[in-house]
Design a protein around this motif. Structure first.
Motif, short mmCIF file in Angstrom:
data_model
loop_
_atom_site.label_atom_id
_atom_site.label_comp_id
_atom_site.label_asym_id
_atom_site.label_seq_id
_atom_site.Cartn_x
_atom_site.Cartn_y
_atom_site.Cartn_z
N ASP A 17 0.82 -1.21 0.00
CA ASP A 17 0.00 0.00 0.00
C ASP A 17 0.85 1.26 0.00
OD1 ASP A 17 -2.30 -1.47 -0.05
OD2 ASP A 17 -2.60 -1.41 2.13
N GLU A 18 2.03 1.20 0.58
CA GLU A 18 2.89 2.38 0.62
C GLU A 18 3.48 2.68 -0.75
OE1 GLU A 18 5.86 1.73 3.57
OE2 GLU A 18 4.42 1.50 5.19
N ASN A 19 3.77 1.65 -1.53
CA ASN A 19 4.41 1.83 -2.82
C ASN A 19 3.41 1.98 -3.97
OD1 ASN A 19 6.83 1.50 -1.50
ND2 ASN A 19 6.88 -0.71 -1.88
N ARG A 20 2.16 1.67 -3.74
CA ARG A 20 1.15 1.69 -4.79
C ARG A 20 0.63 3.11 -4.99
NH1 ARG A 20 -3.65 -1.91 -3.52
NH2 ARG A 20 -4.25 -0.09 -2.34
N GLU A 21 0.49 3.47 -6.25
CA GLU A 21 -0.03 4.77 -6.60
C GLU A 21 -1.54 4.65 -6.82
OE1 GLU A 21 0.87 7.74 -10.16
OE2 GLU A 21 2.65 6.82 -9.30
N GLU A 22 -2.31 5.50 -6.21
CA GLU A 22 -3.76 5.45 -6.33
C GLU A 22 -4.19 6.04 -7.67
OE1 GLU A 22 -5.55 3.88 -4.13
OE2 GLU A 22 -3.89 3.61 -2.75
N LEU A 23 -5.29 5.53 -8.21
CA LEU A 23 -5.83 6.02 -9.47
C LEU A 23 -6.97 6.99 -9.19
CD1 LEU A 23 -6.08 2.65 -11.42
CD2 LEU A 23 -4.29 4.35 -11.61
N ASP A 24 -7.02 8.08 -9.94
CA ASP A 24 -8.16 8.98 -9.77
C ASP A 24 -9.31 8.47 -10.64
OD1 ASP A 24 -7.53 9.71 -12.34
OD2 ASP A 24 -6.91 11.75 -11.85
N ASP A 25 -10.45 9.18 -10.59
CA ASP A 25 -11.66 8.71 -11.29
C ASP A 25 -11.44 8.57 -12.79
OD1 ASP A 25 -13.13 8.50 -9.02
OD2 ASP A 25 -14.07 10.48 -9.18
N GLU A 26 -10.75 9.52 -13.39
CA GLU A 26 -10.54 9.48 -14.83
C GLU A 26 -9.66 8.29 -15.23
OE1 GLU A 26 -8.33 12.24 -18.10
OE2 GLU A 26 -9.58 13.28 -16.60
N GLU A 27 -8.62 8.05 -14.45
CA GLU A 27 -7.73 6.91 -14.74
C GLU A 27 -8.47 5.59 -14.54
OE1 GLU A 27 -3.36 8.72 -13.52
OE2 GLU A 27 -4.69 7.98 -11.94
N GLN A 28 -9.32 5.54 -13.53
CA GLN A 28 -10.11 4.34 -13.31
C GLN A 28 -11.04 4.09 -14.49
OE1 GLN A 28 -12.22 4.35 -9.61
NE2 GLN A 28 -10.43 5.01 -8.47
N GLU A 29 -11.71 5.14 -14.95
CA GLU A 29 -12.62 5.02 -16.10
C GLU A 29 -11.87 4.53 -17.33
OE1 GLU A 29 -15.90 5.34 -16.65
OE2 GLU A 29 -16.25 5.64 -14.50
N ASP A 172 -17.01 -10.58 -16.18
CA ASP A 172 -17.91 -9.43 -16.25
C ASP A 172 -17.15 -8.20 -15.77
OD1 ASP A 172 -20.10 -7.82 -16.54
OD2 ASP A 172 -21.13 -8.55 -14.75
N ILE A 173 -16.65 -7.46 -16.73
CA ILE A 173 -15.85 -6.27 -16.42
C ILE A 173 -16.71 -5.18 -15.79
CG2 ILE A 173 -14.35 -4.49 -17.43
CD1 ILE A 173 -13.11 -7.23 -17.49
N SER A 174 -17.99 -5.19 -16.09
CA SER A 174 -18.86 -4.14 -15.55
C SER A 174 -18.94 -4.20 -14.02
CB SER A 174 -20.25 -4.21 -16.16
OG SER A 174 -20.87 -5.42 -15.82
N ALA A 175 -18.56 -5.32 -13.44
CA ALA A 175 -18.54 -5.41 -11.97
C ALA A 175 -17.47 -4.50 -11.38
CB ALA A 175 -18.31 -6.85 -11.54
N LEU A 176 -16.47 -4.13 -12.20
CA LEU A 176 -15.45 -3.21 -11.72
C LEU A 176 -16.03 -1.83 -11.42
CD1 LEU A 176 -12.39 -4.03 -14.00
CD2 LEU A 176 -12.70 -4.60 -11.60
N LYS A 177 -17.09 -1.46 -12.10
CA LYS A 177 -17.74 -0.16 -11.85
C LYS A 177 -18.22 -0.10 -10.40
CE LYS A 177 -18.27 2.06 -15.86
NZ LYS A 177 -17.65 3.32 -16.09
N ASP A 178 -18.70 -1.24 -9.90
CA ASP A 178 -19.19 -1.27 -8.51
C ASP A 178 -18.05 -1.13 -7.52
OD1 ASP A 178 -21.68 -1.67 -9.61
OD2 ASP A 178 -21.58 -3.86 -9.39
N LEU A 179 -16.85 -1.54 -7.92
CA LEU A 179 -15.69 -1.47 -7.02
C LEU A 179 -14.96 -0.13 -7.09
CD1 LEU A 179 -14.20 -5.01 -7.68
CD2 LEU A 179 -15.62 -4.28 -5.76
N GLN A 180 -15.38 0.69 -8.02
CA GLN A 180 -14.72 1.97 -8.21
C GLN A 180 -14.92 2.84 -6.97
OE1 GLN A 180 -16.27 4.01 -11.59
NE2 GLN A 180 -14.30 4.86 -12.12
N TYR A 181 -13.87 3.43 -6.51
CA TYR A 181 -13.95 4.22 -5.29
C TYR A 181 -13.96 5.70 -5.63
CZ TYR A 181 -8.93 4.46 -6.06
OH TYR A 181 -7.70 4.65 -6.60
#
Length: 186
Positions: A17-29, A172-181
């Motif tokens: 978690d310390e080394n991982r870079e978080e994705l913003d909404d646009e990058e997630q999309e 089902d890739i659309s399930a990733l939408k539900d996991l989007q933070y």
């Protein structure tokens, strides 16, 4: 002193978690859309491949349909071709995405087609079972234009197609939408 073992100091595993870079909404999309496009392309390829395999397999039964030595052999070969065509039809019409409840309007025509599709699989399974039973009872007479082992092809194709359909629908890739933070960035 041969039995003495040295102890190693305990270390905590490195925290990702310390080394991982978080994705913003646009990058997630963008990532989700890219994965969806890749999944759709692979599903389309699988549909073409697994639809064409049963169609090509019908070639094994064509000689015995045109020059059958008995009426039984002709009917069994015809059932083999019909089963393989039904298997290809089942694969071709299987949805690329799982059906979401309430998305399709219910009409009389859609209902009839849905009944036809739901009946096709059990009928095809029964034909495959009939051909498998015929495999055990049909002798390998010299007058036969078909080898009885070919009667197992429709059942094997149906099993492969059902497995391929389940595999396609399980992703089902659309399930990733539900996991989007929600990322509240700067």
């Amino acid at each position: 002193m041969a039995g003495v073992r040295l102890r190693k100091a305990f270390r905590y595993p490195e925290d990702d978690d310390e080394n991982r870079e978080e994705l913003d909404d646009e990058e997630q999309e963008q990532l989700i859309e890219q994965l969806q496009r890749q999944n759709d392309a692979r599903n389309a390829q699988y549909h073409i491949i697994f639809t064409s395999i049963p169609l090509v397999s019908t070639i094994a039964f064509l000689p015995s349909i045109f020059s059958a030595s008995s009426l039984t052999e002709w009917f069994l070969s015809l059932f083999g071709v019909l089963s393989l065509l039904g298997t290809a039809y089942t694969m071709r019409l299987s949805p690329l995405h799982p059906d979401r409840k309430g998305k399709k309007p219910i009409t009389a025509e859609n209902e009839r087609i849905a009944r036809l599709h739901s009946a096709l699989l059990p009928v095809n399974g029964a034909v495959c079972l009939l051909l498998a039973v015929a495999y055990f009872f049909v002798g390998t007479g010299s007058t036969s234009t078909i080898r009885p082992v070919l009667y197992l092809i429709p059942g094997a194709m149906l099993a492969a197609i059902l497995l391929a359909r389940e595999t396609i629908l399980s992703v089902d890739i659309s399930a990733l939408k539900d996991l989007q933070y929600e990322y509240k960035g700067a």
